[in-house]
Write a protein that holds these residues in place. Sequence first.
Motif, short mmCIF file in Angstrom:
data_model
loop_
_atom_site.label_atom_id
_atom_site.label_comp_id
_atom_site.label_asym_id
_atom_site.label_seq_id
_atom_site.Cartn_x
_atom_site.Cartn_y
_atom_site.Cartn_z
N ILE A 73 0.87 -1.18 0.00
CA ILE A 73 0.00 0.00 0.00
C ILE A 73 0.90 1.23 0.00
O ILE A 73 1.85 1.32 0.78
CB ILE A 73 -0.92 -0.01 1.24
CG1 ILE A 73 -1.83 -1.24 1.19
CG2 ILE A 73 -1.74 1.26 1.30
CD1 ILE A 73 -2.62 -1.48 2.45
N LYS A 74 0.59 2.19 -0.88
CA LYS A 74 1.46 3.36 -1.05
C LYS A 74 1.29 4.40 0.05
O LYS A 74 2.16 5.20 0.29
CB LYS A 74 1.20 3.98 -2.41
CG LYS A 74 1.59 3.07 -3.55
CD LYS A 74 1.30 3.70 -4.90
CE LYS A 74 1.66 2.76 -6.01
NZ LYS A 74 0.56 1.94 -6.45
N GLY A 75 0.16 4.42 0.72
CA GLY A 75 -0.05 5.41 1.77
C GLY A 75 -1.50 5.43 2.23
O GLY A 75 -2.32 4.60 1.82
N HIS A 76 -1.80 6.41 3.06
CA HIS A 76 -3.15 6.56 3.62
C HIS A 76 -4.19 6.74 2.53
O HIS A 76 -5.24 6.09 2.54
CB HIS A 76 -3.14 7.76 4.58
CG HIS A 76 -4.46 8.02 5.22
ND1 HIS A 76 -5.46 8.74 4.60
CD2 HIS A 76 -4.96 7.66 6.43
CE1 HIS A 76 -6.52 8.81 5.39
NE2 HIS A 76 -6.24 8.17 6.51
N ALA A 77 -3.92 7.61 1.56
CA ALA A 77 -4.90 7.90 0.50
C ALA A 77 -5.15 6.67 -0.37
O ALA A 77 -6.29 6.42 -0.77
CB ALA A 77 -4.41 9.07 -0.35
N ASP A 78 -4.09 5.91 -0.66
CA ASP A 78 -4.22 4.71 -1.48
C ASP A 78 -5.12 3.69 -0.78
O ASP A 78 -6.05 3.14 -1.38
CB ASP A 78 -2.83 4.11 -1.74
CG ASP A 78 -2.88 2.85 -2.60
OD1 ASP A 78 -3.77 2.75 -3.47
OD2 ASP A 78 -2.03 1.96 -2.39
N LEU A 79 -4.87 3.43 0.49
CA LEU A 79 -5.67 2.46 1.24
C LEU A 79 -7.11 2.94 1.38
O LEU A 79 -8.05 2.16 1.22
CB LEU A 79 -5.06 2.19 2.61
CG LEU A 79 -5.83 1.22 3.49
CD1 LEU A 79 -5.96 -0.15 2.83
CD2 LEU A 79 -5.15 1.09 4.85
N LEU A 80 -7.29 4.22 1.68
CA LEU A 80 -8.64 4.76 1.85
C LEU A 80 -9.44 4.62 0.56
O LEU A 80 -10.61 4.23 0.58
CB LEU A 80 -8.58 6.21 2.30
CG LEU A 80 -9.90 6.88 2.61
CD1 LEU A 80 -10.63 6.17 3.75
CD2 LEU A 80 -9.71 8.35 2.96
N ALA A 81 -8.82 4.92 -0.59
CA ALA A 81 -9.52 4.80 -1.88
C ALA A 81 -9.93 3.36 -2.15
O ALA A 81 -11.04 3.09 -2.60
CB ALA A 81 -8.62 5.32 -3.00
N ARG A 82 -9.02 2.42 -1.86
CA ARG A 82 -9.34 1.00 -2.09
C ARG A 82 -10.48 0.54 -1.17
O ARG A 82 -11.37 -0.19 -1.59
CB ARG A 82 -8.11 0.13 -1.83
CG ARG A 82 -7.03 0.28 -2.86
CD ARG A 82 -5.86 -0.60 -2.49
NE ARG A 82 -4.72 -0.39 -3.38
CZ ARG A 82 -3.87 -1.34 -3.72
NH1 ARG A 82 -4.03 -2.56 -3.24
NH2 ARG A 82 -2.88 -1.08 -4.51
N LEU A 83 -10.42 0.96 0.10
CA LEU A 83 -11.44 0.53 1.05
C LEU A 83 -12.80 1.16 0.74
O LEU A 83 -13.84 0.52 0.94
CB LEU A 83 -11.01 0.87 2.48
CG LEU A 83 -9.89 0.01 3.05
CD1 LEU A 83 -9.42 0.57 4.39
CD2 LEU A 83 -10.35 -1.43 3.22
N GLU A 84 -12.81 2.41 0.28
CA GLU A 84 -14.09 3.05 -0.06
C GLU A 84 -14.76 2.34 -1.23
O GLU A 84 -15.98 2.27 -1.31
CB GLU A 84 -13.88 4.53 -0.36
CG GLU A 84 -13.65 5.35 0.89
CD GLU A 84 -13.32 6.81 0.60
OE1 GLU A 84 -12.91 7.13 -0.54
OE2 GLU A 84 -13.47 7.63 1.54
N LYS A 85 -13.95 1.79 -2.16
CA LYS A 85 -14.53 1.05 -3.30
C LYS A 85 -15.21 -0.24 -2.83
O LYS A 85 -16.26 -0.61 -3.35
CB LYS A 85 -13.43 0.70 -4.31
CG LYS A 85 -12.96 1.86 -5.12
CD LYS A 85 -11.85 1.44 -6.08
CE LYS A 85 -11.22 2.64 -6.75
NZ LYS A 85 -10.06 2.25 -7.58
#
Length: 140
Positions: free
Chosen positions: A81-93
């Motif tokens: 995971i590249k960072g907070h934004a990357d994980l948040l985007a994946r989890l929101e999907k």
Amino acid sequence: MGMSVGGGGDEDEVVSAINTTPLVDVMLVLLIIFLITIPVATHSVKVQLPKDADTPSKIKPNNITLAVTADGTAYWNETPIKGHADLLARLEKVAVLKPQPQIMIRGDAAAKYEAVGKLVAICQEAGIYHIDFITEQPHS
């Protein structure tokens, strides 16, 4: 010269009664100490604690495994995971899917609690409501 043998003098009498006054004093002090400390030890806020299910989670193909290594690096299944934004985007999907996939977090024993806590916080921020922790059974 006369010598008195037997019951003539009061000073030579043997007292066979036990003095219980010190014992009673000690017992009263202990009773007072216990009466003072017991209410303090048992006073607490009433909460309903969760029950331990102790049943293994079933791993389904659509479950997502988040792993944290000892150095704090996080992985989505096996992809870093590249960072907070990357994980948040994946989890929101995946949070909008019905039924919502189960998120399973695997934390290395040497990983800091902070790294695992951040994953949990991001899951909550994305709207994920089912998070499991994968652990090993203790060796007996």
